[in-house]
Design a protein around this motif. Structure first.
Motif, PDB file in Angstrom:
ATOM      1  N   GLY A 219       0.821  -1.214   0.000  1.00  0.00           N
ATOM      2  CA  GLY A 219       0.000   0.000   0.000  1.00  0.00           C
ATOM      3  C   GLY A 219       0.852   1.259   0.000  1.00  0.00           C
ATOM      4  N   ARG A 244       6.157  -9.626   2.593  1.00  0.00           N
ATOM      5  CA  ARG A 244       7.038 -10.321   1.655  1.00  0.00           C
ATOM      6  C   ARG A 244       7.138  -9.614   0.304  1.00  0.00           C
ATOM      7  NH1 ARG A 244       7.042 -16.823   0.516  1.00  0.00           N
ATOM      8  NH2 ARG A 244       6.672 -16.606  -1.676  1.00  0.00           N
ATOM      9  N   PRO A 245       6.017  -9.128  -0.280  1.00  0.00           N
ATOM     10  CA  PRO A 245       6.179  -8.449  -1.573  1.00  0.00           C
ATOM     11  C   PRO A 245       7.100  -7.232  -1.497  1.00  0.00           C
ATOM     12  CG  PRO A 245       3.849  -8.857  -1.127  1.00  0.00           C
ATOM     13  CD  PRO A 245       4.603  -9.250   0.102  1.00  0.00           C
ATOM     14  N   GLY A 259       6.317 -12.724   9.199  1.00  0.00           N
ATOM     15  CA  GLY A 259       5.334 -13.719   8.767  1.00  0.00           C
ATOM     16  C   GLY A 259       5.929 -15.093   8.641  1.00  0.00           C
ATOM     17  N   GLN A 260       5.188 -15.955   7.975  1.00  0.00           N
ATOM     18  CA  GLN A 260       5.616 -17.356   7.879  1.00  0.00           C
ATOM     19  C   GLN A 260       7.005 -17.495   7.278  1.00  0.00           C
ATOM     20  OE1 GLN A 260       3.109 -20.659   6.561  1.00  0.00           O
ATOM     21  NE2 GLN A 260       4.619 -21.016   4.979  1.00  0.00           N
ATOM     22  N   SER A 261       7.296 -16.710   6.216  1.00  0.00           N
ATOM     23  CA  SER A 261       8.612 -16.836   5.584  1.00  0.00           C
ATOM     24  C   SER A 261       9.635 -15.925   6.237  1.00  0.00           C
ATOM     25  CB  SER A 261       8.542 -16.469   4.101  1.00  0.00           C
ATOM     26  OG  SER A 261       7.322 -16.815   3.549  1.00  0.00           O
ATOM     27  N   ILE A 275      -0.880  -2.577   4.718  1.00  0.00           N
ATOM     28  CA  ILE A 275      -0.715  -4.046   4.737  1.00  0.00           C
ATOM     29  C   ILE A 275      -2.103  -4.683   4.686  1.00  0.00           C
ATOM     30  CG2 ILE A 275      -0.033  -5.994   6.213  1.00  0.00           C
ATOM     31  CD1 ILE A 275       2.390  -4.376   7.076  1.00  0.00           C
ATOM     32  N   ILE A 294      -3.253   0.872   9.471  1.00  0.00           N
ATOM     33  CA  ILE A 294      -3.629   2.010   8.617  1.00  0.00           C
ATOM     34  C   ILE A 294      -3.853   1.453   7.219  1.00  0.00           C
ATOM     35  CG2 ILE A 294      -2.915   4.259   7.704  1.00  0.00           C
ATOM     36  CD1 ILE A 294      -0.907   4.413  10.076  1.00  0.00           C
ATOM     37  N   ALA A 300     -10.203  -4.424   4.940  1.00  0.00           N
ATOM     38  CA  ALA A 300      -8.928  -5.167   4.872  1.00  0.00           C
ATOM     39  C   ALA A 300      -8.826  -6.108   6.079  1.00  0.00           C
ATOM     40  CB  ALA A 300      -7.751  -4.190   4.865  1.00  0.00           C
ATOM     41  N   ASP A 313      -5.506   7.181   3.707  1.00  0.00           N
ATOM     42  CA  ASP A 313      -4.309   7.094   2.870  1.00  0.00           C
ATOM     43  C   ASP A 313      -3.046   7.260   3.747  1.00  0.00           C
ATOM     44  OD1 ASP A 313      -2.248   7.406   1.103  1.00  0.00           O
ATOM     45  OD2 ASP A 313      -3.302   8.839  -0.194  1.00  0.00           O
ATOM     46  N   LYS A 315      -0.129   7.792   2.985  1.00  0.00           N
ATOM     47  CA  LYS A 315       0.785   8.864   2.537  1.00  0.00           C
ATOM     48  C   LYS A 315       0.405  10.199   3.188  1.00  0.00           C
ATOM     49  CE  LYS A 315       0.189   8.131  -1.953  1.00  0.00           C
ATOM     50  NZ  LYS A 315      -0.793   7.029  -1.888  1.00  0.00           N
TER      51      LYS A 315
HETATM   52  C1  LIG Z   1       3.934 -19.747   0.787  1.00  0.00           C
HETATM   53  C2  LIG Z   1       3.763 -18.275   0.987  1.00  0.00           C
HETATM   54  C3  LIG Z   1       4.431 -17.689   2.054  1.00  0.00           C
HETATM   55  C4  LIG Z   1       4.284 -16.312   2.280  1.00  0.00           C
HETATM   56  N1  LIG Z   1       4.930 -15.756   3.345  1.00  0.00           N
HETATM   57  C5  LIG Z   1       4.736 -14.450   3.626  1.00  0.00           C
HETATM   58  C6  LIG Z   1       5.331 -13.840   4.773  1.00  0.00           C
HETATM   59  O1  LIG Z   1       6.084 -14.452   5.538  1.00  0.00           O
HETATM   60  N2  LIG Z   1       5.079 -12.538   5.009  1.00  0.00           N
HETATM   61  C7  LIG Z   1       4.248 -11.784   4.227  1.00  0.00           C
HETATM   62  O2  LIG Z   1       4.042 -10.599   4.521  1.00  0.00           O
HETATM   63  N3  LIG Z   1       3.684 -12.326   3.125  1.00  0.00           N
HETATM   64  C8  LIG Z   1       3.898 -13.633   2.805  1.00  0.00           C
HETATM   65  N4  LIG Z   1       3.318 -14.160   1.695  1.00  0.00           N
HETATM   66  C9  LIG Z   1       2.563 -13.261   0.791  1.00  0.00           C
HETATM   67  C10 LIG Z   1       1.159 -13.000   1.301  1.00  0.00           C
HETATM   68  O3  LIG Z   1       0.294 -14.032   0.883  1.00  0.00           O
HETATM   69  C11 LIG Z   1       0.598 -11.676   0.752  1.00  0.00           C
HETATM   70  O4  LIG Z   1       0.660 -11.694  -0.651  1.00  0.00           O
HETATM   71  C12 LIG Z   1       1.364 -10.449   1.254  1.00  0.00           C
HETATM   72  O5  LIG Z   1       1.471 -10.476   2.668  1.00  0.00           O
HETATM   73  C13 LIG Z   1       0.607  -9.184   0.860  1.00  0.00           C
HETATM   74  O6  LIG Z   1       1.447  -8.088   1.061  1.00  0.00           O
HETATM   75  P1  LIG Z   1       0.891  -6.601   1.252  1.00  0.00           P
HETATM   76  O7  LIG Z   1      -0.121  -6.613   2.316  1.00  0.00           O
HETATM   77  O8  LIG Z   1       2.095  -5.751   1.370  1.00  0.00           O
HETATM   78  O9  LIG Z   1       0.297  -6.272  -0.193  1.00  0.00           O
HETATM   79  P2  LIG Z   1      -1.166  -6.215  -0.791  1.00  0.00           P
HETATM   80  O10 LIG Z   1      -1.825  -7.532  -0.647  1.00  0.00           O
HETATM   81  O11 LIG Z   1      -1.010  -5.652  -2.151  1.00  0.00           O
HETATM   82  O12 LIG Z   1      -1.963  -5.206   0.131  1.00  0.00           O
HETATM   83  C14 LIG Z   1      -1.748  -3.811   0.139  1.00  0.00           C
HETATM   84  C15 LIG Z   1      -2.739  -3.178   1.093  1.00  0.00           C
HETATM   85  O13 LIG Z   1      -2.492  -1.797   1.146  1.00  0.00           O
HETATM   86  C16 LIG Z   1      -3.726  -1.099   1.134  1.00  0.00           C
HETATM   87  N5  LIG Z   1      -3.460   0.230   0.556  1.00  0.00           N
HETATM   88  C17 LIG Z   1      -3.327   0.560  -0.756  1.00  0.00           C
HETATM   89  N6  LIG Z   1      -3.012   1.877  -0.874  1.00  0.00           N
HETATM   90  C18 LIG Z   1      -2.964   2.367   0.375  1.00  0.00           C
HETATM   91  C19 LIG Z   1      -2.677   3.636   0.909  1.00  0.00           C
HETATM   92  N7  LIG Z   1      -2.387   4.687   0.118  1.00  0.00           N
HETATM   93  N8  LIG Z   1      -2.715   3.800   2.251  1.00  0.00           N
HETATM   94  C20 LIG Z   1      -3.003   2.777   3.070  1.00  0.00           C
HETATM   95  N9  LIG Z   1      -3.298   1.540   2.617  1.00  0.00           N
HETATM   96  C21 LIG Z   1      -3.247   1.323   1.287  1.00  0.00           C
HETATM   97  C22 LIG Z   1      -4.655  -1.959   0.298  1.00  0.00           C
HETATM   98  O14 LIG Z   1      -5.998  -1.702   0.641  1.00  0.00           O
HETATM   99  C23 LIG Z   1      -4.193  -3.364   0.693  1.00  0.00           C
HETATM  100  O15 LIG Z   1      -4.948  -3.837   1.805  1.00  0.00           O
HETATM  101  C24 LIG Z   1       3.436 -15.527   1.443  1.00  0.00           C
HETATM  102  C25 LIG Z   1       2.774 -16.152   0.393  1.00  0.00           C
HETATM  103  C26 LIG Z   1       2.924 -17.500   0.162  1.00  0.00           C
HETATM  104  C27 LIG Z   1       2.162 -18.138  -0.962  1.00  0.00           C
END
Ligand SMILES: Cc1cc2nc3c(=O)[nH]c(=O)nc-3n(C[C@H](O)[C@H](O)[C@H](O)COP(=O)(O)OP(=O)(O)OC[C@H]3O[C@@H](n4cnc5c(N)ncnc54)[C@H](O)[C@@H]3O)c2cc1C
Length: 328
Positions: A219, A244-245, A259-261, A275, A294, A300, A313, A315
């Motif tokens: 995010g 992780r991403p 997290g898990q990894s 997140i 946040i 979410a 937001d 930011k």
């Molecule tokens: C086997 C396996 C192991 C994994 N191990 C891990 C692990 O250890 N740790 C881990 O974290 N992930 C892990 N993952 C990945 C996990 O499944 C998710 O894909 C990941 O956690 C999502 O990351 P994110 O929340 O950063 O991104 P996104 O899923 O893209 O979420 C972004 C969030 O930000 C919000 N957002 C967008 N813009 C804004 C803004 N301007 N202000 C505020 N909020 C905003 C959105 O609403 C959304 O909720 C693993 C996946 C697999 C398959």
């Protein structure tokens, strides 16, 4: 039949890795439920204080293998040697911490023993009839938990994520056996040869011990915006975490992944910024005391874990928080 449980007690230098003592918590429970014993295997150390440490935390017996040093021997040779001991006594269950070393060792050992691995478990228990080990872990691709068993093969081998169980309080009244095992190890057939060891720089973040963690997710959109997460962490005297991403994007190093990894954390305060709240991430924050999230999306999943929800937001919200905390 008694449920004899063996654990792999990983060491760091001459001391125990924290997960070794954590493993004794489920190991003791599983063994006691069916009148079994707990045996710990410690490799590459000589000192008996490691053995005593394991006994006061719940082991009945400790095998110490001074010759089995991971800095000198390839894991396949160590797995072959440990397998001989495991075969000789046939325990029901063998547990490892899900560290990078044991994630390499456990499958090798399981293959030699012709059994499977219940990998990266969050919890370990026995079935209702106390017959088989049950592990839980997230299902790939969904916010669901799976239960896994190894019904037809023994020993049941499982790896447990570090940080999931509290160590048992040390009981200095416990007694047990510490046995030093001489093990000349053949490396002739090994496919890997150890040529040296390089110490990894200790992570600056030390997420596992941090009292305040501010973590950012996708995010935040860009590396530049992610600096706001780092700034808030700095102003609060906290540590930076990430999903992780974010690590895969290269915004921060893998040491910051939660997290898990990544790391299982237990801070007093956890602030999740942008997140989503995937189960793979939230596994790592279950022991956080206060969670603030946040996110622009009021639905979410991260909000299910948060005591304080800020919908908006990041930011715009982070600069305001940084400003306010700085003034304080
Ligand atoms: C086997 C396996 C192991 C994994 N191990 C891990 C692990 O250890 N740790 C881990 O974290 N992930 C892990 N993952 C990945 C996990 O499944 C998710 O894909 C990941 O956690 C999502 O990351 P994110 O929340 O950063 O991104 P996104 O899923 O893209 O979420 C972004 C969030 O930000 C919000 N957002 C967008 N813009 C804004 C803004 N301007 N202000 C505020 N909020 C905003 C959105 O609403 C959304 O909720 C693993 C996946 C697999 C398959």
């Amino acid at each position: 039949m008694a449920n004899n449980v063996w654990i792999f007690a990983e060491t760091r230098g001459k001391a125990l890795h924290p997960v070794a003592v954590e493993l004794l918590t489920p190991a003791r429970t599983l063994a006691d439920r069916r009148g079994g014993t707990v045996t710990a295997l410690a490799c590459g150390v000589e000192n008996e204080t490691v053995g005593q440490d394991l006994i006061v935390h719940g082991a009945d017996r400790v095998f110490i293998f001074p010759d089995l040093s991971f800095s000198r021997l390839p894991p396949e040779s160590i797995a072959r040697t440990l397998a001989l001991f495991i075969r000789a006594e046939d325990p029901e269950t063998v547990l490892f911490g899900a560290t990078s070393l044991a994630r390499d060792l456990a499958p090798r050992l399981a293959t030699i023993l012709n059994t499977g691995v219940m990998a990266d478990c969050l919890t370990l228990d026995l079935t209702a009839e106390n017959q088989a080990l049950v592990g839980t872990k997230p299902v790939p691709g969904g916010n669901l938990m799976a239960t896994i068993l190894c019904p037809r093969h023994r020993p049941q081998v499982a790896t447990l994520l570090p940080g999931m169980y509290e160590p048992r309080p040390p009981d200095t009244g416990r007694s047990g056996e510490v046995l030093l095992k001489d093990t000349p190890v053949g490396t002739r057939d090994a496919k890997v040869r150890m040529v040296g060891e390089e110490g990894k720089k200790k992570s600056a973040s030390a997420l596992e011990d941090a009292q305040i963690v501010v973590a950012g997710g996708m995010g935040m959109e860009t590396r530049q915006n992610f600096r706001l997460v780092e700034e808030l962490a700095m102003v609060l005297g906290g540590t930076v975490g990430a999903t992780r991403p974010v690590v895969e994007e290269g915004w921060v190093s893998p040491d910051h992944m939660i997290g898990q990894s990544g790391k299982i954390i237990h801070p007093r305060l956890y602030i999740a910024v942008g997140i989503y709240g995937s189960i793979y991430h939230t596994i790592g924050i279950q022991r956080a005391q206060t969670v603030v999230a946040i996110n622009t999306d009021p639905y979410a999943p991260i909000f299910c874990f948060a005591q304080y929800a800020i919908v908006g937001d990041a930011k715009k919200i982070l600069p305001a928080l940084i400003d306010r905390f700085r003034k304080r």
